[in-house]
Design an enzyme around this catalytic site. Structure first.
Site, PDB file in Angstrom:
ATOM      1  N   THR A  17       8.652  -2.598  -1.506  1.00 32.81           N
ATOM      2  CA  THR A  17       9.343  -2.504  -2.326  1.00 32.81           C
ATOM      3  C   THR A  17      11.392  -2.419  -2.951  1.00 32.81           C
ATOM      4  O   THR A  17      11.637  -3.385  -3.860  1.00 32.81           O
ATOM      5  CB  THR A  17       9.198  -1.161  -3.150  1.00 32.81           C
ATOM      6  OG1 THR A  17       7.578  -1.002  -3.354  1.00 32.81           O
ATOM      7  CG2 THR A  17       9.855  -0.585  -4.599  1.00 32.81           C
ATOM      8  N   SER A  61       3.841  -4.107   2.710  1.00 30.98           N
ATOM      9  CA  SER A  61       3.115  -3.960   3.544  1.00 30.98           C
ATOM     10  C   SER A  61       2.358  -3.865   3.810  1.00 30.98           C
ATOM     11  O   SER A  61       0.990  -3.911   4.705  1.00 30.98           O
ATOM     12  CB  SER A  61       4.223  -2.850   3.901  1.00 30.98           C
ATOM     13  OG  SER A  61       3.024  -1.963   3.721  1.00 30.98           O
ATOM     14  N   SER A  62       1.360  -4.028   2.513  1.00 26.52           N
ATOM     15  CA  SER A  62      -0.062  -4.286   2.689  1.00 26.52           C
ATOM     16  C   SER A  62      -0.653  -5.580   3.645  1.00 26.52           C
ATOM     17  O   SER A  62      -2.016  -5.597   4.202  1.00 26.52           O
ATOM     18  CB  SER A  62      -1.337  -4.508   1.535  1.00 26.52           C
ATOM     19  OG  SER A  62      -0.150  -3.983   0.503  1.00 26.52           O
ATOM     20  N   THR A  92       6.151   1.182   1.424  1.00 23.34           N
ATOM     21  CA  THR A  92       5.708   2.867   2.073  1.00 23.34           C
ATOM     22  C   THR A  92       4.210   2.720   2.545  1.00 23.34           C
ATOM     23  O   THR A  92       3.914   3.113   3.494  1.00 23.34           O
ATOM     24  CB  THR A  92       6.232   3.449   1.074  1.00 23.34           C
ATOM     25  OG1 THR A  92       6.077   3.308   0.147  1.00 23.34           O
ATOM     26  CG2 THR A  92       7.314   3.329   1.070  1.00 23.34           C
ATOM     27  N   ARG A 249     -13.539   9.992  11.169  1.00 22.99           N
ATOM     28  CA  ARG A 249     -13.058  10.827  10.466  1.00 22.99           C
ATOM     29  C   ARG A 249     -14.217  12.088   9.957  1.00 22.99           C
ATOM     30  O   ARG A 249     -14.531  11.721   8.789  1.00 22.99           O
ATOM     31  CB  ARG A 249     -12.199  10.278   9.443  1.00 22.99           C
ATOM     32  CG  ARG A 249     -10.838   9.161   9.638  1.00 22.99           C
ATOM     33  CD  ARG A 249     -10.347   8.813   8.687  1.00 22.99           C
ATOM     34  NE  ARG A 249      -9.773   8.769   7.577  1.00 22.99           N
ATOM     35  CZ  ARG A 249      -9.456   9.923   7.011  1.00 22.99           C
ATOM     36  NH1 ARG A 249      -8.517  10.256   7.788  1.00 22.99           N
ATOM     37  NH2 ARG A 249      -9.571  10.511   5.802  1.00 22.99           N
TER      38      ARG A 249
END
Ligand code: ASP
Length: 345
Positions: A17, A61-62, A92, A249
């Site tokens: 961004t 950044s994806s 981010t 997880r």
């Protein structure tokens, strides 16, 4: 030895961004070039630093992946001796993954690699990008009393916080304060001044030449538990082709269902040579396998504790260790070591 030259810093611009502009037709933000970004930060000239830059084809950044991590790592390696510090501008969304991956890939790092970006594009009036970039440059230039780099690790600078990269997680899609390290203290208090928490900073045991490993094995995945997961789903996931390592997880202190079929599926996967590392879905705290019967059963089945590692650190650590060509047994052993400050053992 006191430094006699102006700090020499290299900015590596990967996108995000911070450098985006609005598409006039769709109004969606899209990556744009570095000159646009830097033109919007005139204050940079007030820093008495020598600053060069490397510009990648800017991406959201994806789209970041091990190829992109390799490019960043090689850019740092190729310029390591010419600069005092490195600032990586990055989106981010996957910043914490990149920070974790780089921390493993940049072996024996003893110079600052500060990753930053912003929530609002640099061209917007209320942007957080200008302050983040300037502060990241100041941190990358900071030295100790004897002239050695203050930060000798990969760190994320965001808003007024400096976090260890492999301890960080993106916490907010909306706030300027977007990152947090839930299991590790801030590396600096940033207000009117920048006060480093020297006891929290990573210090390599010995200064050795930088050793870059860009081979990250993609044969890894997350399995995120939820109550009611059917056996068929777990079986299917554990039998995903070409998978060598799984980050499981789990709940709370590393707990999972105690049903016989569940433990049996996990044990079978491990007997096929799959490495399973347990991290908690909780944002704070870590795995304590022996605290509850449910965690105990996982440990007895051969699941490795991820202790207080972030999910981002755990998955990239697996990629890195398998990328070294280690056997599953050796990967398990190395998972139980602290490579670069990513885990409290
Ligand atoms: N989608 C953006 C990215 O990660 C978000 C950001 O930079 O804040 O590239």
């Amino acid at each position: 030895m006191t430094k006699t030259h102006k700090p020499r810093l290299l900015i590596i611009y990967t996108g995000g961004t911070i450098g985006m502009i609005e598409n006039p037709e769709t109004h969606a933000l899209q990556p744009f070039d570095f000159s646009h970004l830097i033109d919007n930060v005139p204050k940079i000239k007030m820093l008495d630093f020598h600053i060069d830059n490397i510009q990648f084809n800017p991406i959201d950044s994806s789209d970041m992946d091990p190829v992109g991590w390799g490019e960043i790592a090689r850019s740092i390696r190729d310029n390591y001796n010419d600069y005092d510090g490195f600032v990586v501008l990055h989106g981010t969304d996957t910043m914490a993954y990149t920070a974790s991956a780089l921390s493993f890939m940049l072996g024996h790092l003893h110079k600052p690699v500060i990753i930053t970006g912003s929530q609002l594009p640099i061209g917007e009036v209320r942007t957080d990008g200008e302050e983040n970039l300037i502060t990241a440059l100041q941190i990358a230039a900071a030295t100790t009393f004897d002239g050695s780099p203050m930060v000798q690790e990969v760190a994320i600078l965001f808003e007024n916080y400096l976090w260890r990269g492999n301890r960080s997680t993106k916490m907010s899609a909306d706030n300027f304060n977007a990152f947090k390290s839930n299991n590790y203290p801030q590396l600096a208090k940033i207000g009117l001044g920048i006060h480093f928490a020297e006891e929290a900073l990573w210090r390599p045991k010995e200064i050795k030449p930088l050793q870059v490993n860009t081979n990250m094995d993609r044969g890894v995945m997350f399995i995120d538990l939820h109550p009611g997961m059917p056996q068929s789903t777990l079986h299917h996931l554990l039998n995903t082709p070409d998978i060598k390592g799984i980050v499981l997880r789990t709940y709370g202190a590393g707990n999972a269902p105690t049903a016989g079929w569940f433990i049996e599926e996990i044990a079978q996967a491990i007997s096929r040579g799959i490495v399973i590392v347990n991290v908690t879905q909780c944002v704070n705290g870590g795995v304590h396998h022996r605290r509850y019967v449910s965690g105990d059963k996982l440990a007895n089945a051969g699941v490795i504790s991820g202790h207080d590692m972030t999910s981002e650190a755990a998955i990239t650590k697996l990629m890195y260790l398998f990328g070294l060509g280690l056997t599953p047994t050796a990967v398990c052993t190395r998972l139980n070591t602290d490579i670069c400050g990513e885990v409290t053992l």
